[in-house]
Structure formats: structure tokens, C-alpha cells
Design an enzyme around this catalytic site. Structure first.
Site, short mmCIF file in Angstrom:
data_model
loop_
_atom_site.label_atom_id
_atom_site.label_comp_id
_atom_site.label_asym_id
_atom_site.label_seq_id
_atom_site.Cartn_x
_atom_site.Cartn_y
_atom_site.Cartn_z
N ASP A 1 -81.29 13.52 7.37
CA ASP A 1 -81.87 12.32 6.79
C ASP A 1 -81.04 11.12 7.27
O ASP A 1 -79.90 11.30 7.69
CB ASP A 1 -81.82 12.43 5.27
CG ASP A 1 -82.59 11.32 4.57
OD1 ASP A 1 -83.47 10.73 5.21
OD2 ASP A 1 -82.30 11.05 3.40
N ASP B 1 -81.88 15.33 0.53
CA ASP B 1 -81.45 14.97 -0.82
C ASP B 1 -82.63 14.92 -1.80
O ASP B 1 -82.54 15.37 -2.91
CB ASP B 1 -80.69 13.63 -0.83
CG ASP B 1 -81.45 12.51 -0.12
OD1 ASP B 1 -82.63 12.72 0.24
OD2 ASP B 1 -80.87 11.43 0.07
N ASP C 1 -87.53 16.79 0.63
CA ASP C 1 -86.79 17.53 1.66
C ASP C 1 -86.72 19.04 1.37
O ASP C 1 -86.41 19.83 2.27
CB ASP C 1 -85.34 17.01 1.78
CG ASP C 1 -85.29 15.55 2.19
OD1 ASP C 1 -86.07 15.18 3.08
OD2 ASP C 1 -84.47 14.80 1.64
#
Length: 897
Positions: free
Chosen positions: A329, A636, A640
Site C-alpha cells: 500500500d 491495513d 486489503d
């Protein structure tokens, strides 16, 4: 699926048979609850503690050991059988405690949904359990509420925003509206401005919304379904040990068959030869291997904790070492997740700001040189406006600065503090009167303040929009009409800053003289004076740049997958050094337009994905795995979780990570830093290196034991070792040095090697040949001692077996130092660089002495005490494997030269 964002409020009312003012009737809600079921996520049945314990016995090599224990019991070798069972239980207990934190992903998802909700039924506001909400219900939402279902907004205040980071990856609060979205255009989840979703939180403002989907039909439910679909897979190490266990079994069958056949041909009794060959088969199995692997991994876990990596699933430690791609990310992992003002255009000049994050430390630079704020009144006024048109607060707690409120407004406060402008002090002089909140349509925010009897409006907003409301411009203390040339110049600067992936705000001001009659945008936001542009970005972490370089050297690719905009993602990737001239970047919409075959061909060229959904992330991870790569995926948010679970190694963020993502992950990074992931990869490589060292050690030692028995049987010698001797050496004498090899210091050049192939075997052909040669040398030493005592000293079979037993054990202890490195001399590495190995061999030697000299153990092991000359012989013969290997290493180095 209904595209609710494309429907008008009337169409939503009609489709769901509800009322946007009064909601459903209680009777209708009850009927729908029976039809649609409770507003809950279906939870997959979790593993019980007992089932987790039983799973520790599913590996093939464990079943081989169970077979060995049964055979030992059949032969009435009860000590052997009990020792093997004890080792199996130890291994299972260690594995159980590491994996006891069961899969709780859906339970964690439930925690993120609201337990109660405010709804309007029969035209009356009431609070009910969120599980009783049904499609068609009318929700009332305000700041701080957790949204309990997917809804279409029917009414919203101008400042209504939601925090959707856990679902979309968008770090800033998202402005919401009630208007219909254009039907011709495709809208990804993050851009559906008239929808709110289960599990997200209201950041500001108030709204009403009609429930469109509940339970598993929500976007949260879709993610829960994706998680359930993904099956757990064995790690590379588990697969290799499975393969290795089968190889050991076939080897045992061959040996048993040969020994039995040779014995019968030479006239031996059938029963005696059967018992001898079965004892040899038990000797061939490295009983301590599963336990040593488990303990070595557990010790590696403890080391990784010190480098901010918390391992949830033990075999994942080894998988890390073979990672070839890290999908990460952007926000908070590659960047700081702290918006920072980097450029300000004021007084007709472009100023740069130093410093990163919310800490108000840094300087203003003009042309690369430090600028004095006092010499630039327009710069000071622009920052003052940004502070007085601001709802956030900058606070210091225990030496660290943090923002209460919107991150963008927080960045403005930090920039102003760098110039000595404090919001608290300014607000004492200019008293708050009224706010015209930010509106996604007009893209501006205004706060009216008073000083004495005068009033002023402080405005900030999107540059292209705000400039239309400006009639004047002030630069270097001089105010004049805003010309068309000024507008072109300002918009050009705005475009240049935006091209660097910065978020740009314009600031303006208006003297109102007296209090306005009405506080609305139309009457206040006009005839403004333009003061400047303020550009900010969530900056890359400095330490990540070095980690990316390490990844390149180590042959590991970096891929950014973010919910942010494409140009922002590409700019950050360029700054970090993994977006090259020939690289491509795709949005989720563009990814949808590519079929799987095309995607597999192009995937290596695409290091950046933007505006993606959970399904996109899952597809990206699967594509990399399809082309044979070992993928680590960080995450997070809830969005995801499916991709994190699908990846070979799922990495959750410890600080910002949701419970859902942590529970489906293999590893949690406690400082949310990409650099810690790279450090964990380095540790993983080191651990696998050490696993190979002790596997080499155990198997070469076992080869020695097998060859002692096999050779003696072949040439007609009495049996030189009893089964209890071999088991003692396998479990006790070998065990401690093997563990010490498991914590051997990591090679400093380990990140300069490419990742090892996924299909690389624990034991290669070359290694197998070397193990056999080393085992033959150990067997030669043991048989030499046995023959010397039996035939030359004529001391009898018990003393000869004792000598063979001790030499076998001691030669293996010397051999453990060989296994630290197969090419570099022990004396170059340093004998004392692994003090744990010295301690382990010392303890093992003392245990071996006890087996020879402690009376009660003499009876168990059928040994006799050895004299001084015997010990001189033992040490001399036992050290041969060490010196022989040093000669081999020396010859190898000379050949390389």
C-alpha cells in the site's frame, strides 16, 4: 446488482418501496427482516484449540516418525518408542502455541460494524440493534457514527464527510452529496459520492440515507465472501519437508530390503535379519528434524520481533526469504501518512519548505537559500489565512505532534507554525463568527471572523474555482485588480505543482466591514483578494528509499497498490525509484479492460495500480503468483484483507491495520514501515540458510549412522551400535548443535543474492553427494574405533561398541563446525563467532560422557568406561571429519582462483 448511485432519490424510493421522509412501517420492516435475514456477516466455522493441535500431526514426516515409534514398540525397544513419542509431542506443542491465534477475520469484521443505529420508521426516530436493519430503512447519520449498512444518501449537510480508509484505502475524509451521479461514466467504489458503506465512519456533518443492501450483500459482505473463498496453502518449507519425508521413506525401504537380502544370502536367520533391518530403518529417520525446524523458526521469530516484525504463522518465516515481489500500500507504508506542505506560491515567487510530517520544524527556501518571513508579507498573510480558515488542531503529546481533524488542514497548521504563526494566538485576536462549510460542489470553505467592530472572510479552496471568485490580488504588500495574465500565471503554477502529485489549495481574503446579513457562500465568497497557492503531499519515508535499493540488489520487485489517484501514486513511485521510463501504471477501471492472458504478459511492467477495489487487489496478487513469483502483500484496511490472505506472505500493518487484516495475515509489521518488511525478508533468508545448515548436519550425521550399520552388516562385523545408541545420537547429541546452527549469524551479503527458486529442494544433488561423502567419513571413523578396540585391543564387544558410540557422537560434534559454511574455512569465519554452537557441543559432549560414566545410564546404554588412551584415540579419530573438510575447502578455493 443495482447501481444505486445512478438512480434518483425518487427511483430509489420506488425500487425499495420506501419513503425518504418517513422510512418503512414497523410491519413492513418485520416482514423484510424475515425475508432478507439479519444484517450480519456470515461467519465461517473457526478452528477449535483441539483441531489446531491435531493439525500439528498432519505432515508426512510426522507420520513416518509415528510409524518408527510403533515399530520400536513392536520390537520392544520401549525407550526408543517413548523418546520418539516425546519428540513428536514437543513438536506439536510448539507448533500449537504459535498458531493458537485462530482465524478470526470475520469476527473482527463484525467488531467494525455498529451495534446500534438511528433509524426513522413510521416517521419516528428510534435506536435499534444494527442487526435488525433491512433494505429500505431510513438511517440518520452524524459525526462519529459507524455506518451499519450500504446506503444511498437522500440528504446531506455541506460538510458531510466519511472516513473510508479501511474500505477504499483513501486516507482523507471523503465529501458526500445526495445528487445523482452521471450514468454514462463508470464509478469505482471510492468515487461513489452519494453512497455510504457498512463499516465506514462519519467524519463530519449530518445526513439521511436509505439502506440499499445489508449483511453479506454489502461491500463488507463481498470482502467477507472473498476471504472465505481463499483456501489456506502450504508454505514452500512445508511442501519441501513433505517431499523430503517421502524421500526418506523410500530410502528406508531400499536399505531395509538390501540389508535383509544380504543377510539372508549370507545365511542369517530370517527373524534376526528382519529385526536388524527394521532397526536400521528407524536409524535412517532424523527423529529430531521436525522439532529442530520448529524451534529454529520460533527462535527466528524472536529475532524478528526486535526488527518490528511479528510472525503469526510459523512456517511463514521461511517463505519471507523466497519473496520475489512485495506488493505494498502507499499511504503510511511507503509514505509517512502525514500530509506536509512542500511549496507555497505567494508574492509572485515559489517558496519551498523543508521538514516532513506534523512536527513544526523546517525552513522556508527561496531559490535554494533560506528566506526571512518578515521580508515576504504575502507569504505570511497566505499562511495566516490558511490558519484562520481551519477547523483542525495541532497538538503535542509526549514529544510527538499529531493532528486532531482533517490531515490537509493539519498540514497547513504545521506550515504556519514553521513561520511562527500559531492558530491559538491568532484566534484570540480574530474571533470566530460563522463558518460556511466545505461543499464538494463549490469546493471551497469560508470562516468569518471579527476584530473589534470589523469583519473579514478567510477562504480556501480549489485554485481553478476560487480564482473565479477573486477580483483582486495582493503581492509584496501591493493590492491590484486580478488580470487575465495573473490568472493564466497562477493556473500555470497550479498545474506544475499538481503534476508533481501535490494537492494544491488557493487562499483568499475579503474585508466585510460590517457583519453580513446572511452567512451564505453566494453573498460572502465574491470580490475576494487572492493571496497564494499552498501545495502539499504525503511524502515518502526517507528510509524506504534505501530499502527499495536493497530490494533491487536482492532481486525483489516492488509494486504499489493504492486507492489514491494515479498521478499521485506514480509521483511517489518515481521519487522512491521503482517507476522507470518504460513502466506502466493502471487504474482499477483500466485493469478491468484487460483480460487475464494480456495481464499475465504485462504484469511485470506494471509497478503502480491506483483507484483499485478489493477484487482488483486479489487479481493482481493472483497474476504475480500465476507467473511463478512468491508474493508478499501488505495491507491495513478491510479492503486489503482478501489479497493479504491470498498472498504467499500476508503482511498487516500493526498501527493502522484493522483487526480483520491482522487476523488473515502471516506477519504484522509493528511500525507500519516498508523498511521493516525488507528487514524481515533479510531475516527470512538468513533463517532458511540456517535451516539448510542444520538439515545438512542432521542428514550427513544420519548417513554416517546408516553406513556404520550397513557396512558392518555387509562385511560381516558384529553389530557396532545398538538402536538405543543411534536414537541417543539422533535426539540428544545431534539436537543441540543443530539448534545452534539454526541461530548462526546471518551472512552480511545475504541481500546481495537473488531470491532462491521456489522449487529449489532443501537437499540438492550436489548437497546430497557431499552429505554422503561426509557421512562415509564419519562411518569410517566410528568403524575404525570399533575394529581397533575389538580386534587389536581385544577388549570385548561392549567396550568396542562404547568406543564406536563415543566416536560417532564426537565426530558429529566436530562436523557441526563444518556445516557453518561449505566453502569458507571455519578459521576465516571465526570459531567463536557462534558462541551458542560452542556451548551446544560442550553440553552434548558432557551428555555423551554421562552415557558412558554414570552407572544407571551404563545399564541403559550398555556401555563401559573408557581409559585415558581410549580418549586420546577418540579425540584423534573424531576430529578427522573437521580437518578433512578444511582440506576440501582449501582445494575448492584454489580451483576457483
Amino acid at each position: 446488482m443495482n447501481r444505486w448511485w445512478h438512480l434518483s432519490i425518487d427511483q430509489v424510493e420506488s425500487t425499495l418501496s420506501t419513503n425518504a421522509q418517513k422510512g418503512l412501517s414497523s410491519a413492513e420492516a418485520k416482514s423484510r427482516l424475515e425475508k432478507f435475514g439479519p444484517n450480519q456477516l456470515k461467519e465461517k466455522k473457526g478452528r477449535t484449540a483441539f483441531s489446531i493441535f491435531l493439525e500439528q500431526f498432519k505432515d508426512f514426516i510426522v507420520w513416518v516418525l509415528i510409524g518408527a515409534a510403533l515399530i520400536s514398540g513392536f520390537l520392544k525397544e520401549w525407550i526408543d518408542a517413548l523418546a520418539i513419542i516425546a519428540i513428536l509431542i514437543l513438536n506439536a506443542v510448539l507448533g500449537f502455541f504459535q498458531e493458537y491465534r485462530a482465524e478470526k477475520s470475520l469476527a473482527a469484521l463484525k467488531k467494525m460494524t455498529s451495534p446500534t443505529s438511528k433509524i426513522i420508521r413510521d416517521g419516528t426516530l428510534s435506536v435499534i440493534p444494527s442487526s435488525q436493519i433491512v433494505p429500505g430503512d431510513l438511517l440518520e447519520l452524524e459525526s462519529g457514527d459507524i455506518v451499519s449498512a450500504d446506503c444511498r444518501i437522500t440528504y446531506a449537510t455541506g460538510n458531510f464527510t466519511t472516513q473510508e480508509a479501511s474500505l477504499t484505502g483513501e486516507s482523507s475524509p471523503v465529501g458526500k452529496i445526495s445528487m445523482v451521479l452521471e450514468e454514462k461514466k463508470e464509478y469505482p467504489l471510492a468515487d461513489r459520492a452519494n453512497m455510504v458503506y457498512m463499516g465506514t465512519q462519519v467524519a463530519s456533518g449530518k445526513a439521511r440515507a436509505i439502506v440499499t443492501d445489508t449483511g453479506m450483500k454489502t461491500e463488507f459482505g463481498a470482502i467477507a465472501g472473498l476471504i472465505q473463498e481463499i483456501k489456506d496453502e502450504s508454505t514452500p518449507l512445508q511442501k519441501k519437508l513433505e517431499e523430503f519425508g517421502k524421500w526418506i521413506v523410500w530410502l528406508c525401504f531400499v536399505l531395509v530390503g538390501l540389508v535383509f537380502l544380504i543377510g539372508v544370502i549370507r545365511g542369517g536367520k530370517l527373524l534376526d535379519m528382519f529385526l536388524t533391518s527394521v532397526s536400521l530403518a528407524v536409524a535412517a529417520i532424523p527423529e529430531g528434524l521436525p522439532a529442530v525446524v520448529t524451534i529454529a523458526l520460533a527462535l527466528g521469530v524472536q529475532r524478528m520481533v526486535r526488527r518490528h516484525a511479528l510472525i503469526r504463522k510459523l512456517p511463514s518465516v521461511e517463505t519471507l526469504g523466497s519473496a520475489t515481489v512485495i506488493c505494498s500500500d502507499k499511504t503510511g507504508t511507503l509514505t509517512k501518512n502525514e500530509m506536509t506542505v512542500k511549496s507555497i506560491y505567494a508574492d509572485g515567487e515559489l517558496f519551498e519548505l523543508t521538514g516532513v510530517g506534523y512536527a513544526p520544524s523546517g525552513e522556508f527556501l527561496l531559490g535554494g537559500k533560506k528566506a526571512n518571513i518578515q521580508d515576504h508579507p504575502g507569504l505570511s498573510k497566505a499562511l495566516t489565512i490558511s490558519v484562520l480558515c481551519n477547523s483542525a488542531r495541532l497538538v503535542e503529546e509526549e514529544g510527538a505532534y499529531k493532528i486532531l481533524g482533517d490531515p490537509t488542514e493539519g498540514a497547513l497548521l504545521t506550515a504556519a507554525r514553521k513561520a511562527g504563526i500559531d492558530k491559538g494566538e491568532m484566534e484570540k485576536k480574530l474571533i470566530f463568527v460563522e463558518e460556511v462549510p466545505f461543499d464538494p460542489e463549490r469546493k471551497k470553505m469560508t470562516i468569518v471572523r471579527s476584530i473589534d467592530s470589523r469583519y473579514a472572510a478567510f477562504v480556501k479552496g480549489a485554485p481553478d474555482v476560487l480564482l473565479k471568485d477573486c477580483a483582486l490580488i495582493e503581492e509584496k504588500g501591493s493590492r491590484k485588480s486580478l488580470s487575465e495574465a495573473d490568472r493564466v500565471r497562477i493556473l500555470k503554477i497550479n498545474s506544475e505543482l499538481a503534476d508533481k502529485a501535490m494537492r494544491v489549495l488557493a487562499v483568499a481574503y475579503r474585508d466585510l466591514q460590517s457583519a453580513p446579513k446572511t452567512y451564505d457562500a453566494k453573498s460572502i465568497e465574491t470580490e475576494l483578494t487572492f493571496f497564494g497557492l499552498i501545495a502539499m503531499i504525503d511524502p515518502p519515508r526517507e528510509e524506504v528509499k534505501q530499502s527499495i535499493k536493497e530490494c533491487v540488489t536482492a532481486g525483489i520487485g516492488t509494486v504499489m497498490i493504492t486507492g489514491d489517484h494515479k498521478n499521485t501514486a506514480v509521483a511517489i513511485a518515481r521519487q522512491l525509484g521503482f517507476f522507470k521510463e518504460d513502466s506502466l501504471a493502471l487504474t482499477g477501471e483500466e485493469l478491468d479492460a484487460i483480460n487475464d492472458e494480456e495481464f499475465y504478459k504485462e504484469v511485470r511492467k506494471i509497478p503502480v495500480y491506483a483507484r483499485v477495489s478489493p477484487a482488483h487487489k486479489l487479481r493482481i496478487v493472483r497474476a504475480w503468483r500465476k507467473i511463478g513469483e512468491v508474493v508478499a502483500m501488505t495491507g491495513d484496511g478491510v479492503n486489503d484483507a482478501p489479497a493479504v490472505k491470498e498472498a504467499d506472505i500476508g503482511v498487516a500493518m500493526g498501527i493502522t491495520g484493522t483487526d480483520v487484516t491482522k487476523e488473515v495475515s502471516d506477519m504484522v509489521i509493528t511500525d507500519d514501515n516498508f523498511a521493516s518488511i525488507v528487514a524481515a525478508v533479510e531475516e527470512g533468508r538468513g533463517i532458511y540458510d540456517n535451516i539448510k545448515k542444520f538439515v545438512h548436519y542432521l542428514l550427513s550425521c544420519n548417513a554416517g549412522e546408516i553406513l556404520v550399520m550397513f557396512t558392518a552388516s555387509l562385511i560381516g562385523l558384529p553389530i557396532p551400535l545398538l538402536p538405543i545408541h543411534i536414537l541417543w545420537v539422533n535426539l540428544v547429541t545431534d539436537g543441540l548443535p543443530a539448534l545452534a546452527l539454526g541461530v548462526d549469524p546471518v551472512d552480511p551479503d545475504i541481500m546481495k543474492r537473488p531470491p532462491r527458486p521456489v522449487n529449489e529442494r532443501v537437499v540438492t544433488k550436489n548437497n546430497a553427494f557431499l552429505m554422503l561423502a561426509q557421512g562415509a567419513f564419519i562411518a569410517l571413523c566410528s568403524l575404525s574405533a570399533f575394529a581397533f578396540v575389538l580386534f587389536i585391543e581385544n577388549e570385548g564387544i561392549v567396550r568396542a561398541r562404547t568406543a564406536a558410540f563415543v566416536v560417532l557422537s564426537c565426530s558429529q560434534l566436530f562436523h557441526s563446525f563444518n556445516c557453518r559454511n561449505m566453502t569458507i574455512s571455519l578459521f576465516k569465519i571465526g570459531i567463536f563467532t557462534n558462541k551458542k554452537l560452542i556451548l551446544a557441543t560442550g553440553i552434548s559432549f558432557l551428555l555423551q560422557m554421562a552415557a558412558v560414566y554414570v552407572p544407571i545410564l551404563q545399564k541403559v546404554f550398555k556401555t563401559e568406561p573408557l581409559g585415558l588412551f581410549d580418549w586420546v584415540l577418540v579425540v584423534a579419530i573424531s576430529s578427522f571429519p573437521l580437518w578433512a573438510m578444511e582440506v576440501v575447502k582449501l582445494i575448492g578455493r584454489h580451483r576457483e582462483k
